[in-house]
Write a protein that holds these residues in place. Structure first.
Motif, PDB file in Angstrom:
ATOM      1  N   LEU A  34       5.076   5.106  -5.354  1.00  0.00           N
ATOM      2  CA  LEU A  34       5.343   4.488  -4.147  1.00  0.00           C
ATOM      3  C   LEU A  34       4.544   4.826  -2.915  1.00  0.00           C
ATOM      4  CD1 LEU A  34       9.265   3.858  -2.865  1.00  0.00           C
ATOM      5  CD2 LEU A  34       7.718   4.355  -1.312  1.00  0.00           C
ATOM      6  N   ILE A  35       4.226   6.008  -2.643  1.00  0.00           N
ATOM      7  CA  ILE A  35       3.566   6.705  -1.692  1.00  0.00           C
ATOM      8  C   ILE A  35       2.181   5.840  -1.664  1.00  0.00           C
ATOM      9  CG2 ILE A  35       2.313   8.688  -0.588  1.00  0.00           C
ATOM     10  CD1 ILE A  35       4.883  10.225  -1.662  1.00  0.00           C
ATOM     11  N   ALA A  36       1.490   5.870  -2.865  1.00  0.00           N
ATOM     12  CA  ALA A  36       0.074   5.306  -2.827  1.00  0.00           C
ATOM     13  C   ALA A  36       0.182   3.677  -2.526  1.00  0.00           C
ATOM     14  CB  ALA A  36      -0.313   5.465  -4.520  1.00  0.00           C
ATOM     15  N   ALA A  37       1.459   3.080  -2.949  1.00  0.00           N
ATOM     16  CA  ALA A  37       1.259   1.721  -2.799  1.00  0.00           C
ATOM     17  C   ALA A  37       1.681   1.464  -1.309  1.00  0.00           C
ATOM     18  CB  ALA A  37       2.739   1.111  -3.517  1.00  0.00           C
ATOM     19  N   ALA A  38       2.373   2.519  -0.478  1.00  0.00           N
ATOM     20  CA  ALA A  38       2.886   2.262   0.720  1.00  0.00           C
ATOM     21  C   ALA A  38       1.515   2.472   1.646  1.00  0.00           C
ATOM     22  CB  ALA A  38       3.843   3.369   1.225  1.00  0.00           C
ATOM     23  N   ARG A  39       0.565   3.530   1.153  1.00  0.00           N
ATOM     24  CA  ARG A  39      -0.752   3.788   1.790  1.00  0.00           C
ATOM     25  C   ARG A  39      -1.648   2.346   1.839  1.00  0.00           C
ATOM     26  NH1 ARG A  39      -2.031   9.084   3.348  1.00  0.00           N
ATOM     27  NH2 ARG A  39      -1.178  10.555   1.689  1.00  0.00           N
ATOM     28  N   GLN A  40      -1.486   1.758   0.567  1.00  0.00           N
ATOM     29  CA  GLN A  40      -2.373   0.546   0.190  1.00  0.00           C
ATOM     30  C   GLN A  40      -1.891  -0.474   1.554  1.00  0.00           C
ATOM     31  OE1 GLN A  40      -4.280  -0.888  -2.363  1.00  0.00           O
ATOM     32  NE2 GLN A  40      -4.873   1.165  -2.333  1.00  0.00           N
ATOM     33  N   LEU A  41      -0.468  -0.594   1.773  1.00  0.00           N
ATOM     34  CA  LEU A  41       0.003  -1.484   2.878  1.00  0.00           C
ATOM     35  C   LEU A  41      -0.040  -0.932   4.118  1.00  0.00           C
ATOM     36  CD1 LEU A  41       2.848  -3.066   0.554  1.00  0.00           C
ATOM     37  CD2 LEU A  41       0.835  -4.017   1.138  1.00  0.00           C
ATOM     38  N   ASN A  42      -0.809   0.119   4.447  1.00  0.00           N
ATOM     39  CA  ASN A  42      -0.734   0.684   5.607  1.00  0.00           C
ATOM     40  C   ASN A  42       0.265   1.217   6.377  1.00  0.00           C
ATOM     41  OD1 ASN A  42      -3.722   0.412   5.444  1.00  0.00           O
ATOM     42  ND2 ASN A  42      -3.507  -1.683   6.460  1.00  0.00           N
ATOM     43  N   CYS A  43       1.493   1.494   5.489  1.00  0.00           N
ATOM     44  CA  CYS A  43       2.596   1.924   6.154  1.00  0.00           C
ATOM     45  C   CYS A  43       2.631   3.244   6.931  1.00  0.00           C
ATOM     46  CB  CYS A  43       3.787   2.234   5.123  1.00  0.00           C
ATOM     47  SG  CYS A  43       3.882   0.728   4.230  1.00  0.00           S
ATOM     48  N   ASP A  44       1.450   4.168   6.346  1.00  0.00           N
ATOM     49  CA  ASP A  44       1.372   5.602   7.092  1.00  0.00           C
ATOM     50  C   ASP A  44       0.737   5.222   8.437  1.00  0.00           C
ATOM     51  OD1 ASP A  44      -1.095   4.365   6.005  1.00  0.00           O
ATOM     52  OD2 ASP A  44      -1.962   6.225   5.390  1.00  0.00           O
ATOM     53  N   GLU A  45      -0.249   4.165   8.657  1.00  0.00           N
ATOM     54  CA  GLU A  45      -0.722   3.824   9.777  1.00  0.00           C
ATOM     55  C   GLU A  45       0.169   3.238  10.867  1.00  0.00           C
ATOM     56  OE1 GLU A  45      -4.414   1.700   9.383  1.00  0.00           O
ATOM     57  OE2 GLU A  45      -5.315   3.499   8.305  1.00  0.00           O
ATOM     58  N   TYR A  46       1.089   2.423  10.078  1.00  0.00           N
ATOM     59  CA  TYR A  46       2.189   1.706  11.088  1.00  0.00           C
ATOM     60  C   TYR A  46       3.099   2.729  11.593  1.00  0.00           C
ATOM     61  CZ  TYR A  46       6.575  -0.637  11.731  1.00  0.00           C
ATOM     62  OH  TYR A  46       7.707  -1.078  12.167  1.00  0.00           O
ATOM     63  N   THR A  47       3.616   3.591  10.815  1.00  0.00           N
ATOM     64  CA  THR A  47       4.509   4.752  11.110  1.00  0.00           C
ATOM     65  C   THR A  47       3.849   5.485  12.262  1.00  0.00           C
ATOM     66  OG1 THR A  47       5.264   4.673   8.990  1.00  0.00           O
ATOM     67  CG2 THR A  47       5.965   6.496  10.402  1.00  0.00           C
ATOM     68  N   ALA A  48       2.643   5.741  12.155  1.00  0.00           N
ATOM     69  CA  ALA A  48       1.867   6.795  13.376  1.00  0.00           C
ATOM     70  C   ALA A  48       1.677   6.037  14.561  1.00  0.00           C
ATOM     71  CB  ALA A  48       0.601   7.181  12.862  1.00  0.00           C
ATOM     72  N   ALA A  49       1.631   4.640  14.414  1.00  0.00           N
ATOM     73  CA  ALA A  49       1.381   3.851  15.640  1.00  0.00           C
ATOM     74  C   ALA A  49       2.910   3.629  16.447  1.00  0.00           C
ATOM     75  CB  ALA A  49       1.156   2.454  15.324  1.00  0.00           C
TER      76      ALA A  49
END
Ligand code: FPP
Ligand code: MG
Length: 305
Positions: free
Chosen positions: A250-265
Motif C-alpha cells: 500500500l505504501i509503494a502504491a501510495a507513493r506512486q500516486l504522490n500521496c506523500d507529496e500531497y500530505t507534505a503540501a
C-alpha cells in the motif's frame, strides 16, 4: 529556572517506586508546548513564575496524555525508550499519568481562571478526539481534520492562548495566537502521520507503520483511497487487517500516486495559515522566534522528500 527543573520539582515524591516511574515518564521530549507558552507570553508584560508554572502544567498534561495514549494504542516504544506501561505494567502507568495530571492542576490552581478554562476545554477536546479516532472506521478528510484538531491541535492552541492571557493581550489578539497554535498543531500531527507511513522508525524514536496496522486511516491513506482505482479492494483488506507485506504494498502504491507529496503540501499549507495568524499580531521580536519554530516543524519532511 528551566522548565525541566520546575517539572522535576513539581512532581517530586518521597515514594521511590512512583519516583522511578516519574523519572522514566519525564525523560526526553522536545518541550514544544511549554516553549509556546513562554514565547507567546513575551508579547506583553507577564509574571515569569506564573508563566513557567502554566508552561509546566501544559507539558505535564501532554506527558500524561502520551502515557495513556500508549496504553490505548498498545504502543511499545516512546521517545526511543520502552513505553512506561511495558516497563512497569498498565496499572502503575495509568496511575502515573493520573498523578501527572493532578500535579498539572495543582500548578494551574494559582493562575488565572481564563487559563484554567482554556486548558480544561483543550483536555475535553483531546478525549473527544481520541474517541472519534477510535470510532471513525472509515473517516473522510473532514473527519480526519476534526479528530487531529481535537487530539493534537487543541493543546497547541491552548498553550498559545495561555501565553496571550498571561501577558494580558486583548481577546482578538489571544484569538490570533490560538489560531497560530491550532494550525501549527494540525501541521505537527499531519507530519507525525506522514512519518508513521513514509518515515524511518530510527529518526522518529518509535516504530513506524503503526497507524495502518491498528486500522487508523490517516491523511496519506485517505488520499490513496480517494485516488486508487483499487480503493474498494484496499478498503476490504484494511477492514479485515493488513499483513506487513500488504502495508508495504500500500505504501509503494501510495507513493506512486504522490500521496506523500500531497500530505507534505497540506502540512506546509497549515504552516502558512499559522504564519498568517502570527502576522496579525502586534510587531514584536518574538514573532520571528515563533515563525522560525513553526517553519522548523516542517524540517523532518525535507529530510525525506
Ligand atoms: C498521540 O497521538 C496522542 C495524543 C495527541 C492525545 C492523547 C489523548 C488522550 C489519551 C486523552 C487525554 C488524556 C489525558 C490524560 C489528558 P498518536 O497516537 O497519533 O501519536 P503517537 O504516534 O505519538 O502515539
Ligand atoms: Mg499513539
Amino acid at each position: 529556572m528551566e522548565i525541566k527543573a520546575v517539572l522535576n520539582e513539581a512532581v517530586a515524591t518521597p515514594d521511590p517506586r512512583l519516583q522511578q516511574l516519574l523519572n522514566h515518564a519525564l525523560t526526553g521530549g522536545k518541550g514544544l508546548r511549554p516553549t509556546l507558552v513562554l514565547l507567546c507570553a513575551r508579547f506583553g508584560i507577564h509574571d515569569t513564575v506564573e508563566v513557567r508554572q502554566v508552561a509546566t502544567a501544559i507539558e505535564l498534561i501532554h506527558l500524561a496524555s502520551l502515557i495513556h495514549d500508549d496504553v490505548l494504542d498498545g504502543a511499545t516504544v516512546r521517545r526511543s525508550l520502552p513505553a512506561l506501561h511495558c516497563l512497569y505494567g498498565t496499572v502503575p502507568a495509568v496511575l502515573t499519568g493520573d498523578y501527572l495530571f493532578a500535579t498539572a492542576f495543582g500548578l494551574l490552581a494559582s493562575s488565572k481562571k481564563a487559563v484554567l478554562t482554556t486548558v480544561t476545554e483543550a483536555i475535553r477536546a483531546m478525549c473527544s478526539g481520541e474517541i472519534q479516532q477510535l470510532t471513525a472506521a472509515v473517516p473522510d478528510t473532514k473527519a480526519y481534520f476534526t479528530y487531529i484538531g481535537q487530539k493534537t491541535a487543541a493543546l497547541f492552541s491552548a498553550a498559545c492562548r495561555c501565553g496571550g492571557i498571561l501577558c494580558r493581550l486583548k481577546r482578538p489578539q489571544q484569538n490570533y495566537l490560538a489560531r497560530f497554535g491550532w494550525h501549527l498543531g494540525l501541521a505537527y500531527q499531519i507530519i507525525d502521520d506522514y512519518l508513521d507511513l513514509f518515515g524511518s522508525a530510527q529518526r522518529m524514536g518509535k516504530p513506524n507503520r503503526q497507524d495502518l496496522a491498528r486500522g487508523i486511516l490517516t491523511l496519506p491513506v485517505l488520499r490513496f483511497l480517494e485516488l486508487s482505482p483499487e480503493a474498494a479492494r484496499w478498503q476490504e483488506k484494511i477492514n479485515r487487517g493488513l499483513t506487513a507485506a500488504e502495508i508495504e504494498e500500500l505504501i509503494a502504491a501510495a507513493r506512486q500516486l504522490n500521496c506523500d507529496e500531497y500530505t507534505a503540501a497540506i502540512a506546509e499549507e497549515q504552516i502558512t495559515l499559522a504564519l498568517e495568524a502570527l502576522d496579525k499580531l502586534p510587531v514584536s521580536p518574538v514573532q520571528e522566534e515563533l515563525a522560525l519554530l513553526a517553519s522548523r516543524t516542517l524540517d523532518p519532511l525535507q529530510e525525506i522528500i
